[in-house]
Design a protein around this motif. Structure first.
Motif, PDB file in Angstrom:
ATOM      1  N   LEU A 176       7.537   1.006  -7.402  1.00 38.31           N
ATOM      2  CA  LEU A 176       6.852  -0.139  -7.990  1.00 38.31           C
ATOM      3  C   LEU A 176       6.405  -1.088  -6.894  1.00 38.31           C
ATOM      4  O   LEU A 176       7.114  -1.275  -5.899  1.00 38.31           O
ATOM      5  N   ASN A 177       5.244  -1.685  -7.083  1.00 39.22           N
ATOM      6  CA  ASN A 177       4.769  -2.708  -6.164  1.00 39.22           C
ATOM      7  C   ASN A 177       5.603  -3.965  -6.383  1.00 39.22           C
ATOM      8  O   ASN A 177       5.760  -4.422  -7.511  1.00 39.22           O
ATOM      9  N   LEU A 178       6.138  -4.521  -5.319  1.00 39.87           N
ATOM     10  CA  LEU A 178       6.950  -5.728  -5.401  1.00 39.87           C
ATOM     11  C   LEU A 178       6.110  -6.941  -5.784  1.00 39.87           C
ATOM     12  O   LEU A 178       6.618  -7.915  -6.329  1.00 39.87           O
ATOM     13  N   PHE A 179       4.803  -6.896  -5.512  1.00 35.52           N
ATOM     14  CA  PHE A 179       3.880  -7.972  -5.872  1.00 35.52           C
ATOM     15  C   PHE A 179       2.769  -7.376  -6.743  1.00 35.52           C
ATOM     16  O   PHE A 179       1.631  -7.243  -6.311  1.00 35.52           O
ATOM     17  N   PRO A 180       3.101  -7.006  -7.990  1.00 39.28           N
ATOM     18  CA  PRO A 180       2.163  -6.233  -8.816  1.00 39.28           C
ATOM     19  C   PRO A 180       0.985  -7.043  -9.354  1.00 39.28           C
ATOM     20  O   PRO A 180       1.097  -8.239  -9.602  1.00 39.28           O
ATOM     21  N   TYR A 181      -0.130  -6.341  -9.533  1.00 41.80           N
ATOM     22  CA  TYR A 181      -1.293  -6.923 -10.208  1.00 41.80           C
ATOM     23  C   TYR A 181      -1.095  -6.866 -11.714  1.00 41.80           C
ATOM     24  O   TYR A 181      -1.605  -7.696 -12.441  1.00 41.80           O
ATOM     25  N   ASN A 182      -0.399  -5.852 -12.185  1.00 39.42           N
ATOM     26  CA  ASN A 182      -0.068  -5.680 -13.600  1.00 39.42           C
ATOM     27  C   ASN A 182       1.312  -5.056 -13.687  1.00 39.42           C
ATOM     28  O   ASN A 182       1.759  -4.398 -12.731  1.00 39.42           O
ATOM     29  N   SER A 183       1.960  -5.196 -14.822  1.00 43.94           N
ATOM     30  CA  SER A 183       3.233  -4.517 -15.037  1.00 43.94           C
ATOM     31  C   SER A 183       3.017  -3.018 -14.897  1.00 43.94           C
ATOM     32  O   SER A 183       2.045  -2.477 -15.415  1.00 43.94           O
ATOM     33  N   GLY A 184       3.904  -2.359 -14.172  1.00 42.89           N
ATOM     34  CA  GLY A 184       3.788  -0.926 -13.966  1.00 42.89           C
ATOM     35  C   GLY A 184       2.945  -0.538 -12.765  1.00 42.89           C
ATOM     36  O   GLY A 184       2.684   0.646 -12.554  1.00 42.89           O
ATOM     37  N   HIS A 185       2.534  -1.506 -11.947  1.00 42.41           N
ATOM     38  CA  HIS A 185       1.718  -1.244 -10.748  1.00 42.41           C
ATOM     39  C   HIS A 185       2.552  -0.411  -9.774  1.00 42.41           C
ATOM     40  O   HIS A 185       3.524  -0.875  -9.206  1.00 42.41           O
ATOM     41  N   LEU A 186       2.146   0.833  -9.590  1.00 44.22           N
ATOM     42  CA  LEU A 186       2.874   1.758  -8.728  1.00 44.22           C
ATOM     43  C   LEU A 186       2.152   1.973  -7.400  1.00 44.22           C
ATOM     44  O   LEU A 186       0.941   1.798  -7.307  1.00 44.22           O
ATOM     45  N   LEU A 187       2.934   2.364  -6.398  1.00 48.34           N
ATOM     46  CA  LEU A 187       2.409   2.735  -5.089  1.00 48.34           C
ATOM     47  C   LEU A 187       2.884   4.148  -4.785  1.00 48.34           C
ATOM     48  O   LEU A 187       4.047   4.485  -5.033  1.00 48.34           O
ATOM     49  N   VAL A 188       1.994   4.968  -4.255  1.00 50.17           N
ATOM     50  CA  VAL A 188       2.341   6.327  -3.846  1.00 50.17           C
ATOM     51  C   VAL A 188       2.207   6.361  -2.329  1.00 50.17           C
ATOM     52  O   VAL A 188       1.134   6.110  -1.783  1.00 50.17           O
ATOM     53  N   CYS A 189       3.320   6.644  -1.644  1.00 54.51           N
ATOM     54  CA  CYS A 189       3.373   6.546  -0.181  1.00 54.51           C
ATOM     55  C   CYS A 189       3.901   7.835   0.440  1.00 54.51           C
ATOM     56  O   CYS A 189       4.856   8.415  -0.075  1.00 54.51           O
ATOM     57  N   PRO A 190       3.339   8.237   1.568  1.00 51.63           N
ATOM     58  CA  PRO A 190       3.982   9.323   2.308  1.00 51.63           C
ATOM     59  C   PRO A 190       5.233   8.766   2.995  1.00 51.63           C
ATOM     60  O   PRO A 190       5.309   7.567   3.276  1.00 51.63           O
ATOM     61  N   TYR A 191       6.198   9.610   3.237  1.00 53.27           N
ATOM     62  CA  TYR A 191       7.382   9.161   3.981  1.00 53.27           C
ATOM     63  C   TYR A 191       7.008   8.840   5.430  1.00 53.27           C
ATOM     64  O   TYR A 191       7.536   7.912   6.020  1.00 53.27           O
ATOM     65  N   ARG A 192       6.094   9.632   5.963  1.00 52.96           N
ATOM     66  CA  ARG A 192       5.700   9.477   7.362  1.00 52.96           C
ATOM     67  C   ARG A 192       4.897   8.193   7.541  1.00 52.96           C
ATOM     68  O   ARG A 192       4.047   7.849   6.728  1.00 52.96           O
ATOM     69  N   HIS A 193       5.166   7.492   8.623  1.00 50.69           N
ATOM     70  CA  HIS A 193       4.485   6.235   8.946  1.00 50.69           C
ATOM     71  C   HIS A 193       3.120   6.556   9.545  1.00 50.69           C
ATOM     72  O   HIS A 193       2.995   6.848  10.728  1.00 50.69           O
ATOM     73  N   VAL A 194       2.102   6.541   8.693  1.00 51.80           N
ATOM     74  CA  VAL A 194       0.738   6.861   9.103  1.00 51.80           C
ATOM     75  C   VAL A 194      -0.186   5.848   8.425  1.00 51.80           C
ATOM     76  O   VAL A 194      -0.004   5.550   7.243  1.00 51.80           O
ATOM     77  N   PRO A 195      -1.149   5.279   9.142  1.00 51.98           N
ATOM     78  CA  PRO A 195      -1.945   4.193   8.558  1.00 51.98           C
ATOM     79  C   PRO A 195      -3.145   4.611   7.710  1.00 51.98           C
ATOM     80  O   PRO A 195      -3.494   3.917   6.764  1.00 51.98           O
ATOM     81  N   LEU A 196      -3.780   5.725   8.014  1.00 53.39           N
ATOM     82  CA  LEU A 196      -5.046   6.049   7.364  1.00 53.39           C
ATOM     83  C   LEU A 196      -4.992   7.398   6.649  1.00 53.39           C
ATOM     84  O   LEU A 196      -4.315   8.329   7.092  1.00 53.39           O
ATOM     85  N   TYR A 197      -5.745   7.488   5.578  1.00 54.86           N
ATOM     86  CA  TYR A 197      -5.768   8.691   4.750  1.00 54.86           C
ATOM     87  C   TYR A 197      -6.176   9.928   5.538  1.00 54.86           C
ATOM     88  O   TYR A 197      -5.618  11.006   5.344  1.00 54.86           O
ATOM     89  N   ASP A 198      -7.130   9.781   6.437  1.00 58.91           N
ATOM     90  CA  ASP A 198      -7.571  10.947   7.205  1.00 58.91           C
ATOM     91  C   ASP A 198      -6.558  11.377   8.260  1.00 58.91           C
ATOM     92  O   ASP A 198      -6.723  12.415   8.898  1.00 58.91           O
ATOM     93  N   GLU A 199      -5.486  10.618   8.433  1.00 58.39           N
ATOM     94  CA  GLU A 199      -4.412  10.999   9.339  1.00 58.39           C
ATOM     95  C   GLU A 199      -3.244  11.659   8.599  1.00 58.39           C
ATOM     96  O   GLU A 199      -2.297  12.131   9.225  1.00 58.39           O
ATOM     97  N   ALA A 200      -3.320  11.677   7.265  1.00 57.73           N
ATOM     98  CA  ALA A 200      -2.292  12.357   6.475  1.00 57.73           C
ATOM     99  C   ALA A 200      -2.461  13.860   6.627  1.00 57.73           C
ATOM    100  O   ALA A 200      -3.577  14.359   6.795  1.00 57.73           O
ATOM    101  N   THR A 201      -1.356  14.576   6.582  1.00 60.61           N
ATOM    102  CA  THR A 201      -1.433  16.036   6.625  1.00 60.61           C
ATOM    103  C   THR A 201      -1.986  16.541   5.293  1.00 60.61           C
ATOM    104  O   THR A 201      -2.005  15.812   4.293  1.00 60.61           O
ATOM    105  N   THR A 202      -2.384  17.794   5.274  1.00 66.42           N
ATOM    106  CA  THR A 202      -2.870  18.410   4.037  1.00 66.42           C
ATOM    107  C   THR A 202      -1.785  18.350   2.960  1.00 66.42           C
ATOM    108  O   THR A 202      -2.074  18.056   1.793  1.00 66.42           O
ATOM    109  N   GLU A 203      -0.547  18.597   3.356  1.00 65.30           N
ATOM    110  CA  GLU A 203       0.575  18.570   2.407  1.00 65.30           C
ATOM    111  C   GLU A 203       0.811  17.162   1.867  1.00 65.30           C
ATOM    112  O   GLU A 203       1.072  16.984   0.669  1.00 65.30           O
ATOM    113  N   GLU A 204       0.754  16.157   2.741  1.00 66.63           N
ATOM    114  CA  GLU A 204       0.931  14.773   2.299  1.00 66.63           C
ATOM    115  C   GLU A 204      -0.176  14.363   1.331  1.00 66.63           C
ATOM    116  O   GLU A 204       0.103  13.785   0.265  1.00 66.63           O
ATOM    117  N   ALA A 205      -1.427  14.662   1.686  1.00 63.86           N
ATOM    118  CA  ALA A 205      -2.556  14.290   0.820  1.00 63.86           C
ATOM    119  C   ALA A 205      -2.458  14.985  -0.537  1.00 63.86           C
ATOM    120  O   ALA A 205      -2.720  14.370  -1.581  1.00 63.86           O
TER     121      ALA A 205
END
Length: 183
Positions: free
Chosen positions: A72-101
């Motif tokens: 859950l987002n700690l500062f939600p825009y709406n109730s139920g605002h979720l975040l999906v995050c890779p475990y790996r510390h990576v800043p940009l989508y194009d740096e995510a692995t195929t498996e992470e994406a």
């Protein structure tokens, strides 16, 4: 006629057409100067690196996958605002692995199904803000927003009025979504 403010319902003010929504819990975000706990930028300070080290309840983690997790987002825009995050510390989508994406995409789809069933939402805002300039609050760690929307919600009132009314406590929302998440 006096310039002194009129007393209305025991409070100083002049009646107008606006209703006030008092949301003092937002002071934690406002007081942080919108930098959040990742102001230093170091990996040890990253909330998305720290969350998986905590219990699901403490970190508001709804589901843990192999390469990514949902919380859950700690500062939600709406109730139920979720975040999906890779475990790996990576800043940009194009740096995510195929498996992470792939797992981020799959978890986003599951989050939509769970929110539609559990929260009975009418639609979603889904997206990633890439980099500080694009509005990412935690730019150093990739995360996708899944924001449930209802036909009668306040839409962009938070952007215009800097206020959002949330009818459900984060802990209650977490418990509901956690139990609704498929095994």
């Amino acid at each position: 006629m006096s310039d002194a403010p009129e007393v209305v319902d025991g409070a100083v003010g002049i009646p107008d057409a606006y209703q006030r929504l008092w949301v003092p819990h937002r002071m934690a975000y406002i007081s942080s100067n919108h930098t959040g706990p990742n102001a230093g930028g170091g990996e040890g300070e990253c909330p998305f690196c720290e969350a998986p080290k905590r219990s699901d309840e403490e970190a508001l983690i709804v589901h843990r996958g192999e390469h990514a997790y949902v919380l859950l987002n700690l500062f939600p825009y709406n109730s139920g605002h979720l975040l999906v995050c890779p475990y790996r510390h990576v800043p940009l989508y194009d740096e995510a692995t195929t498996e992470e994406a792939a797992e981020i995409a799959a978890l986003t789809q599951t989050a939509m199904r769970v929110l539609r069933e559990d929260a009975r939402c009418d639609g979603f805002n889904i997206g990633m803000n890439q980099g500080v300039i694009a509005g990412a609050g935690v730019a150093a760690h990739l995360h996708q927003h899944v924001v449930p929307r209802w036909a009668a919600d306040a839409n962009f009132f938070p952007i215009i009025g800097a206020t959002k009314a949330l009818p459900v406590l984060l802990g209650d929302t977490w418990a509901s979504l956690k139990s609704a998440w498929p095994a």
